[in-house]
Structures are given as C-alpha cells and as structure tokens.
Motif scaffolding. Structure first.
Motif, PDB file in Angstrom:
ATOM      1  N   VAL A  91     -17.913  -0.605  85.967  1.00  0.00           N
ATOM      2  CA  VAL A  91     -19.230  -0.791  86.559  1.00  0.00           C
ATOM      3  C   VAL A  91     -19.781  -2.178  86.234  1.00  0.00           C
ATOM      4  N   SER A  92     -20.509  -2.731  87.197  1.00  0.00           N
ATOM      5  CA  SER A  92     -21.324  -3.925  86.983  1.00  0.00           C
ATOM      6  C   SER A  92     -22.749  -3.416  86.844  1.00  0.00           C
ATOM      7  N   LEU A  93     -23.296  -3.530  85.629  1.00  0.00           N
ATOM      8  CA  LEU A  93     -24.589  -2.925  85.330  1.00  0.00           C
ATOM      9  C   LEU A  93     -25.611  -3.986  84.965  1.00  0.00           C
ATOM     10  N   GLY A  94     -26.647  -4.073  85.767  1.00  0.00           N
ATOM     11  CA  GLY A  94     -27.774  -4.938  85.448  1.00  0.00           C
ATOM     12  C   GLY A  94     -28.815  -4.124  84.700  1.00  0.00           C
ATOM     13  N   ILE A  95     -29.377  -4.707  83.657  1.00  0.00           N
ATOM     14  CA  ILE A  95     -30.409  -4.034  82.871  1.00  0.00           C
ATOM     15  C   ILE A  95     -31.652  -4.905  82.891  1.00  0.00           C
ATOM     16  N   ALA A  96     -32.776  -4.314  83.267  1.00  0.00           N
ATOM     17  CA  ALA A  96     -34.078  -4.992  83.213  1.00  0.00           C
ATOM     18  C   ALA A  96     -34.959  -4.161  82.290  1.00  0.00           C
ATOM     19  N   LEU A 114     -20.612   2.354  77.727  1.00  0.00           N
ATOM     20  CA  LEU A 114     -19.923   1.338  78.533  1.00  0.00           C
ATOM     21  C   LEU A 114     -18.516   1.118  78.002  1.00  0.00           C
ATOM     22  N   SER A 115     -17.607   0.806  78.900  1.00  0.00           N
ATOM     23  CA  SER A 115     -16.230   0.533  78.496  1.00  0.00           C
ATOM     24  C   SER A 115     -16.033  -0.976  78.398  1.00  0.00           C
ATOM     25  N   PRO A 116     -14.946  -1.406  77.778  1.00  0.00           N
ATOM     26  CA  PRO A 116     -14.672  -2.848  77.683  1.00  0.00           C
ATOM     27  C   PRO A 116     -14.495  -3.514  79.052  1.00  0.00           C
ATOM     28  N   HIS A 117     -14.229  -2.732  80.091  1.00  0.00           N
ATOM     29  CA  HIS A 117     -14.029  -3.293  81.428  1.00  0.00           C
ATOM     30  C   HIS A 117     -15.328  -3.438  82.210  1.00  0.00           C
ATOM     31  N   ASP A 118     -16.414  -2.880  81.693  1.00  0.00           N
ATOM     32  CA  ASP A 118     -17.700  -2.990  82.368  1.00  0.00           C
ATOM     33  C   ASP A 118     -18.320  -4.358  82.084  1.00  0.00           C
ATOM     34  N   GLU A 119     -19.149  -4.813  83.018  1.00  0.00           N
ATOM     35  CA  GLU A 119     -19.892  -6.049  82.792  1.00  0.00           C
ATOM     36  C   GLU A 119     -21.377  -5.740  82.911  1.00  0.00           C
ATOM     37  N   VAL A 120     -22.189  -6.476  82.160  1.00  0.00           N
ATOM     38  CA  VAL A 120     -23.628  -6.250  82.157  1.00  0.00           C
ATOM     39  C   VAL A 120     -24.366  -7.582  82.210  1.00  0.00           C
ATOM     40  N   PHE A 121     -25.610  -7.525  82.666  1.00  0.00           N
ATOM     41  CA  PHE A 121     -26.534  -8.634  82.445  1.00  0.00           C
ATOM     42  C   PHE A 121     -27.837  -8.051  81.944  1.00  0.00           C
ATOM     43  N   LEU A 122     -28.657  -8.886  81.304  1.00  0.00           N
ATOM     44  CA  LEU A 122     -29.914  -8.419  80.725  1.00  0.00           C
ATOM     45  C   LEU A 122     -31.074  -9.300  81.167  1.00  0.00           C
ATOM     46  N   TYR A 123     -32.035  -8.669  81.818  1.00  0.00           N
ATOM     47  CA  TYR A 123     -33.323  -9.286  82.119  1.00  0.00           C
ATOM     48  C   TYR A 123     -34.349  -8.650  81.210  1.00  0.00           C
ATOM     49  N   ARG A 124     -35.302  -9.409  80.766  1.00  0.00           N
ATOM     50  CA  ARG A 124     -36.476  -8.861  80.106  1.00  0.00           C
ATOM     51  C   ARG A 124     -37.671  -9.215  80.973  1.00  0.00           C
ATOM     52  N   PHE A 125     -38.695  -8.413  80.923  1.00  0.00           N
ATOM     53  CA  PHE A 125     -39.901  -8.778  81.670  1.00  0.00           C
ATOM     54  C   PHE A 125     -41.146  -8.388  80.897  1.00  0.00           C
ATOM     55  N   ASP A 126     -42.039  -9.361  80.820  1.00  0.00           N
ATOM     56  CA  ASP A 126     -43.389  -9.147  80.318  1.00  0.00           C
ATOM     57  C   ASP A 126     -44.300  -9.711  81.393  1.00  0.00           C
ATOM     58  N   SER A 127     -44.984 -10.821  81.148  1.00  0.00           N
ATOM     59  CA  SER A 127     -45.824 -11.423  82.194  1.00  0.00           C
ATOM     60  C   SER A 127     -44.998 -12.031  83.319  1.00  0.00           C
ATOM     61  N   PRO A 131     -40.498 -12.254  84.604  1.00  0.00           N
ATOM     62  CA  PRO A 131     -39.113 -11.880  84.275  1.00  0.00           C
ATOM     63  C   PRO A 131     -38.329 -13.078  83.738  1.00  0.00           C
ATOM     64  N   THR A 132     -37.425 -12.803  82.811  1.00  0.00           N
ATOM     65  CA  THR A 132     -36.582 -13.838  82.225  1.00  0.00           C
ATOM     66  C   THR A 132     -35.161 -13.290  82.102  1.00  0.00           C
ATOM     67  N   LEU A 133     -34.194 -14.042  82.614  1.00  0.00           N
ATOM     68  CA  LEU A 133     -32.794 -13.665  82.438  1.00  0.00           C
ATOM     69  C   LEU A 133     -32.403 -14.025  81.011  1.00  0.00           C
ATOM     70  N   VAL A 134     -32.068 -13.023  80.219  1.00  0.00           N
ATOM     71  CA  VAL A 134     -31.690 -13.228  78.823  1.00  0.00           C
ATOM     72  C   VAL A 134     -30.212 -13.570  78.724  1.00  0.00           C
ATOM     73  N   ARG A 135     -29.381 -12.833  79.458  1.00  0.00           N
ATOM     74  CA  ARG A 135     -27.946 -13.084  79.457  1.00  0.00           C
ATOM     75  C   ARG A 135     -27.386 -12.692  80.810  1.00  0.00           C
ATOM     76  N   GLY A 136     -26.627 -13.596  81.419  1.00  0.00           N
ATOM     77  CA  GLY A 136     -25.977 -13.328  82.704  1.00  0.00           C
ATOM     78  C   GLY A 136     -24.779 -12.412  82.530  1.00  0.00           C
ATOM     79  N   TRP A 137     -24.016 -12.225  83.597  1.00  0.00           N
ATOM     80  CA  TRP A 137     -22.878 -11.309  83.573  1.00  0.00           C
ATOM     81  C   TRP A 137     -21.977 -11.580  82.380  1.00  0.00           C
TER      82      TRP A 137
END
Length: 186
Positions: free
Chosen positions: A82-87, A114-127, A129-135
């Motif tokens: 899975v390609s999983l985006g997290i906000a 998540l498995s080692p084959h999955d990829e993720v990215f992390l957005y945080r949002f307050d006032s 949105p900010t991309l914390v880490r890409g894929w």
C-alpha cells in the motif's frame, strides 16, 4: 521436437476452425481468435472487532454477478503493498491526551500493521498543512519525525486534505489511501 511442434500447430488449427464453426479454404492459413475476461476483485475481510482475518481460501468466498454465482478463476491471499498518506491534526485542540493517544496509535500502526514493502508520507496540519516527510519506506523515520511535532494553532484540515490528496495519487504501490487523524474540530 518437430512432431511436438506439428502437433501444436494442428491443435491450434483444430481449435481455430472448431471455435467459429466456419470452414476455411485450403491454403489460406488459419485465424485464431480468443477472448478472456478476468475481473480482479480485491477484498479485505475483518471480524466484528475490525481485526484482519488471515488464512482465507477461495472456498471461503462466493462471487455473484447480477444474482448469478460466478467461478473464481484465480485466488491470492497475499497482502498487497500500500501507498499510505497520513495527515495528522497537530492543532491546539489536540494538546494533551488526544495527542498522546493519536501519536501512540500512529506509532503502533507504523510499527505493527505496515509491511516493509509499504510506502508512507506524513503531513501535519495546524493553522496550515506542512509536508513532514514525503514518500518513504522508512517507517521508523516517520515515527521520529512525529515525535518532534508539538500541537499548536488552528485546524486547517480541509487545506491538508486538498494538499495531501494529489500526493497520495502518486504512490507507486497497487493500493492507495489517505488517512486523516483529527479530533474533527476545524
């Protein structure tokens, strides 16, 4: 070897002429027509508590189309990457127990589901949105990044989804999802 090749050609000729019921004049060769319709159906099975049910077999399923049972031609019980985006909501309303619970749940998710084959990215949002880490496939790096975040400010949830959705579409794995973790106070 020549006998096997001649038998294969003869079989193809027999199949081609038997398939459409038409006689072919001698010396014109043959026409081979075929059609295959295979529809892929992806399912995830969970129990009443929402836990994944492992070790299912084709015999555990029935497939119906327009009320008529269809045969299952191919069955795989393997987990699909899975390609999983997290906000995640890092606004002031998440301070305290909400943040501790959200961070703990996300860390368990990253470490256990998540498995080692999955990829993720992390957005945080307050006032905003900010991309914390890409894929990335570095789940521990995402967890470290999350540990540096402190909730503050407003909640730009809709902006975060609007920014994260196009990035989630660029994932390279067969399944794609965007998960939003928030207390819902926009």
């Amino acid at each position: 070897m020549k006998a096997a090749a001649a038998a294969a050609v003869a079989l193809l000729q027999l199949s081609a002429s038997a398939g459409d019921g038409q006689d072919r004049p001698t010396g014109q060769g043959f026409t081979f027509r075929t059609g295959v319709e295979l529809v892929s159906v992806t399912v995830t099975v969970t129990d009443a508590s929402g836990r994944f049910v492992p070790s299912l077999r084709a015999e555990d399923f029935t497939l119906h189309e327009d009320g008529k049972e269809q045969p299952i031609a191919h069955f795989e019980a393997e987990r699909v990457p899975v390609s999983l985006g997290i906000a995640i909501d890092t606004s002031g309303s998440m301070v305290g127990e909400k943040w501790i619970a959200a961070e703990g749940a996300l860390n368990r998710f990253l470490g256990n589901l998540l498995s080692p084959h999955d990829e993720v990215f992390l957005y945080r949002f307050d006032s905003r949105p900010t991309l914390v880490r890409g894929w990335t496939t570095d789940r521990s790096g995402v967890a470290r990044d999350l540990g540096t975040v402190r909730p503050t400010g407003g909640t730009a949830m809709y902006d975060a989804v609007a920014e994260a959705k196009p990035l989630s579409d660029t994932g390279t794995r067969p399944k794609k999802a965007l998960v939003v973790i928030s207390d819902g106070n926009d």
